[in-house]
Structure formats: C-alpha cells, structure tokens
Design an enzyme around this catalytic site. Structure first.
Site, PDB file in Angstrom:
ATOM      1  N   TYR A 155      30.351  98.359 112.781  1.00 35.89           N
ATOM      2  CA  TYR A 155      30.952  97.110 112.279  1.00 35.89           C
ATOM      3  C   TYR A 155      32.236  96.767 113.043  1.00 35.89           C
ATOM      4  O   TYR A 155      32.583  95.614 113.166  1.00 35.89           O
ATOM      5  CB  TYR A 155      31.214  97.226 110.779  1.00 35.89           C
ATOM      6  CG  TYR A 155      31.256  95.898 110.061  1.00 35.89           C
ATOM      7  CD1 TYR A 155      30.219  94.991 110.175  1.00 35.89           C
ATOM      8  CD2 TYR A 155      32.341  95.563 109.254  1.00 35.89           C
ATOM      9  CE1 TYR A 155      30.254  93.777 109.510  1.00 35.89           C
ATOM     10  CE2 TYR A 155      32.381  94.354 108.581  1.00 35.89           C
ATOM     11  CZ  TYR A 155      31.336  93.470 108.716  1.00 35.89           C
ATOM     12  OH  TYR A 155      31.379  92.267 108.059  1.00 35.89           O
ATOM     13  N   LYS A 162      37.544  91.343 108.468  1.00 34.43           N
ATOM     14  CA  LYS A 162      37.274  91.181 107.042  1.00 34.43           C
ATOM     15  C   LYS A 162      38.429  91.730 106.194  1.00 34.43           C
ATOM     16  O   LYS A 162      38.714  91.202 105.110  1.00 34.43           O
ATOM     17  CB  LYS A 162      35.968  91.885 106.672  1.00 34.43           C
ATOM     18  CG  LYS A 162      34.721  91.194 107.179  1.00 34.43           C
ATOM     19  CD  LYS A 162      34.514  89.829 106.541  1.00 34.43           C
ATOM     20  CE  LYS A 162      33.159  89.258 106.881  1.00 34.43           C
ATOM     21  NZ  LYS A 162      32.954  87.897 106.306  1.00 34.43           N
TER      22      LYS A 162
END
Length: 255
Positions: A155, A162
C-alpha cells in the site's frame, strides 16, 4: 419517507458500477436523495453519465480535483442548478503505479506530492469551495483504508496519504462544526475496485482480510453504502470527526 428524502448530494469518485462511490450513491438514491456526479475526463464521462442516468440524475460535471478552478466551477454550477447542498461524498484517491511498486523510502518527491494532493488535499480544496452551499448544515463523507493506521503490504505511499486524509477529517470537523457541517470518514475493508487493481498481490490481501475478519467474509460496496446512510442522514447529527470501520471487524483482531 426515506432517510435522505429532500436532500441533495454531490458524489466525487464514481468510476464504474463497482466503485465504492457507486455503492454509496445507489444507497442514497434509494433513500430519496437527489444526486449529482463529477468525472475527471472524457473516458470516465462515458462511464459516469449512464450511471447518473440510472439514478435519475442529469447533473454531471467535469472536475479535476487538482484544479482549484475546476472545483470552483462545479461549486458555481451546483449553486446555479440547486441553490444549496446537503452532503458531499469524497471517494477520490490516486498514487502513481511507479511509486506503488517500490519500497516506501524510494517514493519519488513528485509521486509523494501527487498522492497527497489527490488523496488528501482534494478533500480540503472541495470543502473550501463548497462550504458556502451548506446553508442548513450537512455532511461531508470521505473514504479511507486500514493502511492509514498500520503498514499494509504494497500500500506504501497511499497509506501515508490516507493517514493525512484521516487527520484532515478531524481538523475539518473542528472548523466546520460550528456551522452544523459534519465531516466523517469510512475506513472500508479491501474491495475489488478499479483503484485496487494498482495494488500488487491484491488477491492475497483479500484472502488475508477474509481469514482474519471476525465475520470471516469480505465486505461489499453495498455494505459501505448502507453504512454511509448513517453519516449522510440526520441519524448522525451529533457525530463528526469520526473514522468508522466497515471491514468485517478486521481492525479488532489485526496486528
């Protein structure tokens, strides 16, 4: 009367009928909301317009969230077409595939800026331009992922973006609370969307979540859509700055 009867909402981030934003839009429409949509470019417009039409919406606007002028033009158009707004769904995120392929410490400067701009700052930019349209309070809802809190394989820079998005939610909640505008976030589990195709070994990630989740199943865009109704409606009128997990309880047991 549906939960969102008489409410008007703008959806950022529908790519196709497998998008999380689509799941939210479909749920909102079933509860009576009038909806408008944005698209990034002509290729996405060809996908978004039929989706909008299927939900009886004729309001579809071009918007690059990296452009302040684009966002302002959409805000002006919404004011012209509706006069005011009750909710916004921000389901926008992007990182260069080149930066997702390398370890985080090899993230390029431009790639870091791009991920932050599209995935986090766009929420701030949208809030700036649309705040005046919330004449009677309302709700802003964005989408995050567990990678904002824990390191999730592959990720990488998106997890950092995020994390910035979730911090922005809390800051915006404080700024807008006195005006009756709630700002919340759903942290959804992994779902097979167009955006997810850029993450390496995504199938392995899905299998891991399914095995570790207390519910022993993956969530769907419909699950996220149903949960979003709470945040978009008056049911959550006393809730803001919340990061809510819709992931089958994975965060309860994950290391």
């Amino acid at each position: 009367m549906g939960l969102l009867e008489g409410k008007k909402g703008l959806i950022f981030g529908v790519a196709n009928n497998k998008s999380i934003a689509w799941g939210i839009a479909e749920a909102a429409r079933k509860e009576g909301a009038e909806l408008a949509f944005t698209y990034l470019n002509e290729a996405l417009e060809r996908r978004v317009r039929p989706i909008a039409e299927s939900l009886n919406s004729e309001l579809v606007y071009k918007c690059d969230v990296q452009s302040d002028s684009d966002i302002q033009e959409v805000a002006d158009a919404v004011k012209r077409d509706w006069g005011s707004l009750d909710f916004i769904v921000h389901s926008v995120a992007y990182a260069s595939s080149d930066d997702l392929r390398v370890p985080f410490h090899q993230t390029s400067r431009e790639g870091f800026k791009l991920a932050m701009d599209v995935s986090a700052y766009s929420l701030v930019a949208i809030t700036q331009k649309f705040e005046p349209l919330f004449t009677n309070g309302g709700s802003i809802l964005t989408l995050s992922y567990y990678g904002a809190e824990k390191v999730v394989p592959h990720y990488r820079v998106m997890g950092v973006a995020k994390a910035a998005l979730e911090a922005s939610v809390k800051e915006l909640a404080v700024d807008l609370g006195p005006k009756g505008i709630r700002v919340n976030c759903i942290s959804a589990g992994p779902i097979k969307t167009l955006a997810a195709t850029g993450i390496a070994d995504f199938r392995g990630l899905l299998n891991h979540f399914e095995a570790r989740s207390p519910m022993r199943k993956l969530i769907t865009i419909e699950d996220v859509g149903l949960s979003s109704l709470y945040f978009l409606s008056e049911l959550s009128r006393g809730v803001t700055g919340e990061i809510s997990y819709v992931d089958g309880g994975f965060n309860v047991t994950a290391a």
